[in-house]
Design a protein around this motif. Structure first.
Motif, short mmCIF file in Angstrom:
data_model
loop_
_atom_site.label_atom_id
_atom_site.label_comp_id
_atom_site.label_asym_id
_atom_site.label_seq_id
_atom_site.Cartn_x
_atom_site.Cartn_y
_atom_site.Cartn_z
N ALA A 160 0.82 -1.21 0.00
CA ALA A 160 0.00 0.00 0.00
C ALA A 160 0.85 1.26 0.00
CB ALA A 160 -0.93 0.00 1.21
N VAL A 161 2.04 1.17 0.59
CA VAL A 161 2.98 2.29 0.63
C VAL A 161 4.19 1.91 -0.22
CG1 VAL A 161 4.44 3.73 2.10
CG2 VAL A 161 2.22 2.94 2.94
N PRO A 162 4.59 2.74 -1.18
CA PRO A 162 5.67 2.35 -2.10
C PRO A 162 7.01 2.22 -1.40
CG PRO A 162 5.09 4.66 -2.41
CD PRO A 162 4.06 4.09 -1.49
N SER A 163 7.73 1.14 -1.71
CA SER A 163 9.08 0.96 -1.19
C SER A 163 10.04 2.00 -1.75
CB SER A 163 9.61 -0.43 -1.54
OG SER A 163 8.86 -1.44 -0.92
N ILE A 164 9.76 2.43 -2.98
CA ILE A 164 10.63 3.38 -3.67
C ILE A 164 9.78 4.51 -4.21
CG2 ILE A 164 12.25 3.70 -5.58
CD1 ILE A 164 12.97 0.74 -5.28
N GLN A 165 10.14 5.73 -3.83
CA GLN A 165 9.44 6.92 -4.32
C GLN A 165 10.47 8.03 -4.49
OE1 GLN A 165 6.64 9.44 -1.82
NE2 GLN A 165 5.16 8.43 -3.19
N PHE A 166 10.46 8.70 -5.63
CA PHE A 166 11.52 9.66 -5.92
C PHE A 166 11.01 10.80 -6.80
CE2 PHE A 166 11.58 6.16 -8.95
CZ PHE A 166 11.48 6.82 -10.17
N ILE A 167 11.68 11.94 -6.68
CA ILE A 167 11.51 13.04 -7.62
C ILE A 167 12.43 12.76 -8.80
CG2 ILE A 167 11.80 15.52 -7.97
CD1 ILE A 167 11.26 15.85 -4.98
N THR A 168 12.02 13.11 -10.00
CA THR A 168 12.71 12.69 -11.21
C THR A 168 14.21 12.94 -11.17
OG1 THR A 168 10.69 13.32 -12.38
CG2 THR A 168 12.60 12.76 -13.72
N TYR A 169 14.64 14.16 -10.84
CA TYR A 169 16.07 14.46 -10.89
C TYR A 169 16.86 13.68 -9.84
CZ TYR A 169 14.98 17.89 -7.17
OH TYR A 169 14.55 18.50 -6.03
N MET A 170 16.21 13.30 -8.72
CA MET A 170 16.90 12.49 -7.72
C MET A 170 17.12 11.06 -8.20
SD MET A 170 17.82 14.24 -5.11
CE MET A 170 18.06 13.05 -3.81
N LEU A 171 16.33 10.63 -9.18
CA LEU A 171 16.51 9.31 -9.77
C LEU A 171 17.92 9.15 -10.33
CD1 LEU A 171 15.02 6.68 -10.91
CD2 LEU A 171 14.79 8.00 -13.02
N ALA A 172 18.49 10.25 -10.81
CA ALA A 172 19.84 10.22 -11.39
C ALA A 172 20.87 10.84 -10.45
CB ALA A 172 19.85 10.96 -12.72
N GLY A 173 20.49 11.07 -9.19
CA GLY A 173 21.45 11.59 -8.22
C GLY A 173 21.77 13.06 -8.36
N ALA A 174 20.95 13.81 -9.10
CA ALA A 174 21.17 15.26 -9.24
C ALA A 174 20.43 15.96 -8.10
CB ALA A 174 20.67 15.75 -10.59
N GLY A 175 21.04 15.94 -6.91
CA GLY A 175 20.35 16.33 -5.69
C GLY A 175 19.84 17.75 -5.64
N PHE A 176 20.38 18.64 -6.46
CA PHE A 176 19.93 20.03 -6.44
C PHE A 176 19.29 20.41 -7.77
CE2 PHE A 176 23.43 19.53 -3.47
CZ PHE A 176 22.87 20.03 -2.31
N ASN A 177 18.73 19.40 -8.45
CA ASN A 177 18.07 19.60 -9.73
C ASN A 177 19.01 20.27 -10.73
OD1 ASN A 177 16.08 19.47 -11.66
ND2 ASN A 177 14.89 21.19 -10.87
N ASP A 178 20.25 19.82 -10.74
CA ASP A 178 21.24 20.31 -11.69
C ASP A 178 20.89 19.75 -13.07
OD1 ASP A 178 23.40 21.03 -13.18
OD2 ASP A 178 24.91 20.10 -11.90
N ARG A 179 20.55 20.62 -14.00
CA ARG A 179 20.08 20.18 -15.31
C ARG A 179 21.16 20.22 -16.39
NH1 ARG A 179 13.80 22.26 -15.53
NH2 ARG A 179 13.37 22.02 -13.30
N ALA A 180 22.42 20.37 -15.98
CA ALA A 180 23.51 20.32 -16.95
C ALA A 180 23.51 18.95 -17.64
CB ALA A 180 24.85 20.55 -16.26
N ALA A 181 23.66 18.94 -18.96
CA ALA A 181 23.57 17.69 -19.71
C ALA A 181 24.21 17.89 -21.08
CB ALA A 181 22.11 17.28 -19.86
N PRO A 182 24.51 16.78 -21.80
CA PRO A 182 24.25 15.40 -21.39
C PRO A 182 25.40 14.82 -20.57
CG PRO A 182 25.06 15.44 -23.63
CD PRO A 182 24.96 16.88 -23.20
N TRP A 183 25.08 13.84 -19.76
CA TRP A 183 26.06 13.07 -19.01
C TRP A 183 25.42 11.73 -18.65
CZ3 TRP A 183 24.90 11.20 -14.19
CH2 TRP A 183 23.80 11.80 -13.53
N GLY A 184 26.24 10.76 -18.29
CA GLY A 184 25.65 9.49 -17.90
C GLY A 184 26.67 8.42 -17.62
#
Length: 221
Positions: free
Chosen positions: A76-100
């Motif tokens: 009933a409660v998700p084990s994993i829940q995230f904001i999109t940018y945190m999915l890639a470890g961009a903790g401060f919504n750093d949108r510099a790209a591309p990288w990977g």
């Protein structure tokens, strides 16, 4: 300060079975401020476990700050829940790209977030998404979710059991002093502890140890 930790909990062993892929790709779909199911999958007869292997999304700018949830095995409660940018470890919504890397990245100037961490389940998995509360109306989203049934997963040289679980642990909105001890994860065995040593604004150095509380002996991880 944001500290997110993914923890595998291993229970039993796995066995070789037929690999069966599953997934979806949605183009120019709409995402809303109310939670909406994006994809769900139940194991095929004869399969004993599955893993989500890939998540990718892009779209309107609000997609970068949307929230996605993984519900494992009917929880009933998700084990994993995230904001999109945190999915890639961009903790401060750093949108510099591309990288990977082979695990995470941002493949475009606008959107293009992806994550290839395997998310195991034993019965079913359900993926939902919702826009931030500040969004005005619904927004356009492109998204890909993929996985495989009976796909063994190795971690640091050993194969995880088929009943392994991936759990997301979060610390959000908390400020710590330099050299402060921070409880990052407290498992059933009461192992916890991380030492954060912030040297300056551009670099963070940390040391992690495990502490069995009942013994108070330090174990270097």
């Amino acid at each position: 300060m944001h500290v997110w930790v993914l923890l595998f909990v291993c229970i039993l062993t796995t066995q070789a079975q037929e690999l069966l892929t599953f997934g979806t790709g949605l183009s120019s779909q709409r995402l809303y401020k109310t939670e909406t199911e994006i994809f769900s999958h139940t194991l095929s007869p004869g399969s004993t476990f599955g893993v989500l292997t890939h998540f990718w999304t892009t779209g309107d700018p609000e997609i970068d700050t949307s929230t996605f949830s993984y519900y494992i095995d009917g929880e009933a409660v998700p084990s994993i829940q995230f904001i999109t940018y945190m999915l890639a470890g961009a903790g401060f919504n750093d949108r510099a790209a591309p990288w990977g890397t082979k695990w995470i990245g941002k493949g475009a100037k606008s959107g293009g977030w992806y994550n290839n961490f395997r998310v195991p389940f034993q019965k079913s998995i359900r993926v939902t998404g919702k826009l931030p509360s500040t969004a005005s109306g619904d927004k356009t989203i492109w998204i890909i979710v993929r996985g495989t049934e009976n796909l063994p997963t190795s971690f640091q040289g050993f194969q995880l059991p088929s009943t392994a679980r991936l759990t997301l642990h979060k610390i959000e909105g908390v400020t710590y002093d330099p050299l402060a001890w921070v409880r990052v994860v407290c498992t059933k065995n009461n192992y916890n502890g991380i030492n954060i040593n912030k040297k300056h604004m551009y670099f963070m150095d940390g040391g992690m140890i495990g502490i069995p509380i009942h013994e108070m002996r330090r174990l270097i991880l």
